[in-house]
Design an enzyme around this catalytic site. Structure first.
Site, PDB file in Angstrom:
ATOM      1  N   GLY A  94       5.063  32.187  35.739  1.00 47.59           N
ATOM      2  CA  GLY A  94       5.264  33.632  35.853  1.00 47.59           C
ATOM      3  C   GLY A  94       5.966  34.068  37.111  1.00 47.59           C
ATOM      4  O   GLY A  94       5.739  35.182  37.602  1.00 47.59           O
ATOM      5  N   GLU A  95       6.856  33.217  37.640  1.00 45.51           N
ATOM      6  CA  GLU A  95       7.502  33.565  38.913  1.00 45.51           C
ATOM      7  C   GLU A  95       8.371  34.810  38.792  1.00 45.51           C
ATOM      8  O   GLU A  95       8.422  35.635  39.708  1.00 45.51           O
ATOM      9  CB  GLU A  95       8.332  32.391  39.442  1.00 45.51           C
ATOM     10  CG  GLU A  95       8.898  32.657  40.829  1.00 45.51           C
ATOM     11  CD  GLU A  95       9.476  31.424  41.504  1.00 45.51           C
ATOM     12  OE1 GLU A  95      10.115  31.574  42.560  1.00 45.51           O
ATOM     13  OE2 GLU A  95       9.289  30.309  40.968  1.00 45.51           O
ATOM     14  N   GLN A 107       8.319  24.092  41.902  1.00 48.38           N
ATOM     15  CA  GLN A 107       8.899  24.864  40.806  1.00 48.38           C
ATOM     16  C   GLN A 107      10.352  24.427  40.621  1.00 48.38           C
ATOM     17  O   GLN A 107      11.166  24.541  41.533  1.00 48.38           O
ATOM     18  CB  GLN A 107       8.835  26.357  41.144  1.00 48.38           C
ATOM     19  CG  GLN A 107       9.785  27.265  40.387  1.00 48.38           C
ATOM     20  CD  GLN A 107       9.434  27.388  38.927  1.00 48.38           C
ATOM     21  OE1 GLN A 107       9.889  26.587  38.118  1.00 48.38           O
ATOM     22  NE2 GLN A 107       8.616  28.362  38.589  1.00 48.38           N
TER      23      GLN A 107
END
Length: 299
Positions: free
Chosen positions: A95-96, A54
């Site tokens: 969608g962290e 990410q």
């Protein structure tokens, strides 16, 4: 409300399906894979790991707390997306912030879309079929379009060809996702229409958005009324023109002032206001001087 309960029950049912070790779904060709692709499933947060690749590593703590409060009040409006690693193990795709905020308020599960091996075409077909349904609310349709962009990398032109909708129609749905979560929930629950949402989205300030939303709901305002409110708001932001009073004043030259002084024999004061009006002050030193000035005036 019944619609939301039905969705939650469906998500829990599919969650149980994924926890069956004897029928583990690992491919789009596996039995029951079609029930997973394109559907929202309640996953245990502990079973989801953060993607180590990410690119985003810093999260604004204040914004995260605000999102957590919103999730506590309204729930997770937009599900996260994960990919299946192994039995009951998933890795976050997108969608962290939602995942972190959900953990922050102590949620044990979170609604998620699950990607499984070689499910791209199946997912496209499922989403396109979903979009064509007549019982979807505008936010559900917008989320389906957004998934096609995020997960399949379809352009709006390509989506237009796939779903048979104009590109402008797709763009209008996607813009709804920029609304404050409270307003998105209002659209999903039928308190306001997509037309109301399209009018409100023209305001960037989300606090103003929610103020107008409250007025729509409390006063039962039409879409046209809402458009008028938005227009008035934008008008109020425009700088008001400074009214300039046309000056009718004029200048008294030094020669003109000197002419008064020479005529009356005393230092005469002449003043002119901005409206063109003025006064002439003629000083005198004694009664005799006053009578002299009177005689000059009489001519």
């Amino acid at each position: 409300m019944a619609k939301a309960i039905k969705k939650q029950a469906l998500g829990r049912g599919l969650s149980a399906l994924l926890k069956d070790p004897e029928n583990d779904i690992t491919s789009a060709n596996d039995k029951n894979a079609d029930k997973v692709v394109g559907n929202i499933i309640e996953l245990e947060i502990d079973a989801i790991e953060i993607n180590p690749f990410q690119p985003r590593s810093n999260f604004n703590e204040e914004a995260l707390k605000e999102l957590a409060v919103s999730i506590k009040e309204l729930g997770v409006i937009q599900p996260i997306t994960v990919r299946k690693l192994e039995f009951n193990k998933y890795q976050l795709i997108s969608g962290e912030r939602r995942l972190r905020a959900s953990s922050l308020v102590g949620l044990k599960t979170i609604p998620a879309y699950i990607r499984i091996a070689d499910d791209n075409e199946s997912l496209v077909m499922a989403l396109v079929e979903n979009i064509q349904r007549h019982d979807l609310d505008p936010i559900e349709i917008a989320l389906s379009y957004q998934r096609l962009i995020d997960e399949i990398q379809l352009t709006q032109e390509q989506m237009s060809d796939r779903v048979g909708k104009k590109r402008s129609t797709i763009a209008n749905y996607l813009r709804l996702l920029k609304l404050d979560p409270i307003i998105q929930t209002g659209i999903r629950d039928g308190f306001i229409s997509m037309g109301h949402g399209r009018a409100i989205i023209n305001i960037e300030d989300q606090e103003v958005q929610t103020d107008i939303y409250q007025k729509i709901v409390s006063q039962n305002l039409s879409v046209r009324d809402t458009e008028a409110l938005v227009k008035n708001y934008h008008e109020s932001l425009k700088p008001k023109p400074v009214s300039k009073t046309k000056s009718s004043s004029f200048e008294i030259s030094e020669d003109q002032k000197r002419a008064f002084t020479n005529y009356f024999g005393n230092l005469v004061d002449v003043k002119v206001a901005s409206n063109g009006k003025g006064k002439i002050t003629i000083p005198f030193k004694s009664e005799e001087d006053f009578k002299r000035i009177i005689e000059l005036i009489k001519g």
